[in-house]
Design an enzyme around this catalytic site. Structure first.
Site, PDB file in Angstrom:
ATOM      1  N   ARG A  84      47.424  32.666  38.589  1.00 22.94           N
ATOM      2  CA  ARG A  84      46.494  32.942  37.481  1.00 22.94           C
ATOM      3  C   ARG A  84      47.200  32.520  36.197  1.00 22.94           C
ATOM      4  O   ARG A  84      48.216  33.110  35.843  1.00 22.94           O
ATOM      5  CB  ARG A  84      46.153  34.436  37.477  1.00 22.94           C
ATOM      6  CG  ARG A  84      45.125  34.837  36.454  1.00 22.94           C
ATOM      7  CD  ARG A  84      44.788  36.329  36.603  1.00 22.94           C
ATOM      8  NE  ARG A  84      43.797  36.735  35.632  1.00 22.94           N
ATOM      9  CZ  ARG A  84      44.085  37.058  34.371  1.00 22.94           C
ATOM     10  NH1 ARG A  84      45.315  37.029  33.936  1.00 22.94           N
ATOM     11  NH2 ARG A  84      43.109  37.410  33.550  1.00 22.94           N
ATOM     12  N   LYS A 128      54.119  36.134  30.647  1.00 21.92           N
ATOM     13  CA  LYS A 128      54.355  37.584  30.585  1.00 21.92           C
ATOM     14  C   LYS A 128      55.733  37.908  30.007  1.00 21.92           C
ATOM     15  O   LYS A 128      56.640  37.082  30.002  1.00 21.92           O
ATOM     16  CB  LYS A 128      54.127  38.216  31.960  1.00 21.92           C
ATOM     17  CG  LYS A 128      52.616  38.275  32.243  1.00 21.92           C
ATOM     18  CD  LYS A 128      52.223  39.100  33.424  1.00 21.92           C
ATOM     19  CE  LYS A 128      50.690  39.136  33.508  1.00 21.92           C
ATOM     20  NZ  LYS A 128      50.197  39.681  34.771  1.00 21.92           N
TER      21      LYS A 128
HETATM   22  N1  HH2 Z   1      47.199  39.958  34.499  1.00 24.23           N
HETATM   23  C1  HH2 Z   1      46.436  40.182  33.424  1.00 24.23           C
HETATM   24  C2  HH2 Z   1      45.063  40.425  33.531  1.00 24.23           C
HETATM   25  N2  HH2 Z   1      44.463  40.403  34.741  1.00 24.23           N
HETATM   26  N3  HH2 Z   1      44.588  40.130  37.073  1.00 24.23           N
HETATM   27  C3  HH2 Z   1      45.319  39.917  38.172  1.00 24.23           C
HETATM   28  N4  HH2 Z   1      44.736  39.892  39.382  1.00 24.23           N
HETATM   29  N5  HH2 Z   1      46.677  39.705  38.111  1.00 24.23           N
HETATM   30  C4  HH2 Z   1      47.345  39.718  36.929  1.00 24.23           C
HETATM   31  O1  HH2 Z   1      48.584  39.551  36.935  1.00 24.23           O
HETATM   32  C5  HH2 Z   1      46.600  39.939  35.733  1.00 24.23           C
HETATM   33  C6  HH2 Z   1      45.199  40.155  35.845  1.00 24.23           C
HETATM   34  C7  HH2 Z   1      47.091  40.213  32.065  1.00 24.23           C
HETATM   35  O2  HH2 Z   1      47.180  38.941  31.520  1.00 24.23           O
HETATM   36  P1  HH2 Z   1      46.173  38.293  30.450  1.00 24.23           P
HETATM   37  O3  HH2 Z   1      44.788  38.213  31.015  1.00 24.23           O
HETATM   38  O4  HH2 Z   1      46.772  37.023  30.015  1.00 24.23           O
HETATM   39  O5  HH2 Z   1      46.213  39.262  29.183  1.00 24.23           O
HETATM   40  P2  HH2 Z   1      45.251  40.399  28.653  1.00 24.23           P
HETATM   41  O6  HH2 Z   1      45.218  41.476  29.677  1.00 24.23           O
HETATM   42  O7  HH2 Z   1      45.887  40.832  27.362  1.00 24.23           O
HETATM   43  O8  HH2 Z   1      43.874  39.805  28.455  1.00 24.23           O
END
Ligand code: HH2
Length: 263
Positions: free
Chosen positions: A237, A203
């Site tokens: 995660r 992040k």
């Molecule tokens: N962060 C993201 C998406 N879903 N769910 C939970 N529970 N906690 C988090 O911190 C979280 C989440 C964002 O990260 P990422 O999936 O890598 O990116 P994107 O939203 O661009 O797919």
């Protein structure tokens, strides 16, 4: 995590095809993931929302394959009732809702009947605009109070408290300082008495410290994850499963008797 999106901030487009998604899921399982969390809508800052039918179109073939081939529990990252219903029918065990079940009480009661586990995450605002001007009194207290009432609403609508995981929502409507405070005082979230998930992977608040684009943030992510485990996180995660498995196993062996879960 397995993002079957065209636009996720660090792995967008890599696993949009169902066969590629399955290969990646099996690889993550082999590398030591305890849960596979599939997301079909990017929630990165500035992302445009997608409609339920598009989310379902992306998820359905992937879940179908994963259900047959993966041994670990499956989770789906969604905020939409229609998507929740479909994925529960596909046998998904966990609903990861970044809006902490802001859906109707009727939907929550349906989740309770299916006996799925739920991840309730805090965010301020919506992905499109949430990083414009996040504001809190005391970020840790405000997030804790929000999660406490989201847990109460879930339980009041029939969700078994033993099936609830809470998440402070790193990067969701938070400045770098807000994220630092939440990590430094993560025990306050753990004091709700429920398992805590930390989503720190690659992040931007890590990039602000280390420099470098999202694909070059592994070491910084590991440092943040190690702090989270020491401060009581039960689940991380992550994108990079093998490295986190090793890091968590070493911390757990030396400091704790139980093992952190890698998602
Ligand atoms: N962060 C993201 C998406 N879903 N769910 C939970 N529970 N906690 C988090 O911190 C979280 C989440 C964002 O990260 P990422 O999936 O890598 O990116 P994107 O939203 O661009 O797919």
């Amino acid at each position: 995590m397995l993002n079957v999106t065209p636009d996720s901030f660090s792995d967008g487009g890599l696993y949009a095809d169902a066969a590629a998604a399955l290969d990646r899921a099996l690889e993550m399982e082999h590398e030591g993931a305890d849960i596979i969390d599939v997301g079909a809508e990017s929630t990165r800052p500035g992302a445009d929302p997608v409609c339920a039918s598009e989310e379902i179109r992306r998820l359905k073939p992937v879940l179908h394959l994963l259900r047959k081939k993966c041994r670990v529990p499956l989770s789906v990252d969604t905020t939409k009732s229609e998507v929740m219903q479909l994925v529960m029918d596909e046998g998904v065990e966990i609903i990861n809702d970044i809006s902490a079940l802001s859906c109707t009480a009727k939907t929550i009661r349906r989740l309770a009947r299916y006996k799925v586990s739920v991840i309730l995450m805090h965010k301020q605002g919506d992905p499109k605009t949430m990083q414009k001007a996040p504001r809190y009194g005391d970020v840790v207290e405000d997030v804790r109070t929000f999660l406490k009432s989201a847990v109460r609403r879930a339980v009041d609508n029939g969700i078994d408290a033993r099936r609830i995981i809470v998440d402070p929502g790193f990067g969701f409507g938070k400045t770098a300082e807000h994220n630092h405070a939440l990590l430094r005082r993560l025990e306050a979230i753990g004091s709700l008495g429920l398992p805590v998930l930390a989503g720190l992977s690659r992040k931007s608040f890590i990039g602000l410290i280390t420099g470098g684009d999202p694909l070059k943030r592994l070491e910084g992510t590991l440092a943040a994850g190690a702090i989270a485990i020491q401060k009581g996180a039960h689940l991380l995660r992550v994108h990079d499963v093998r490295a986190h498995r090793q890091m968590a196993d070493v911390i757990d062996k030396i400091l704790f008797s139980s093992s952190a879960r890698i998602v």
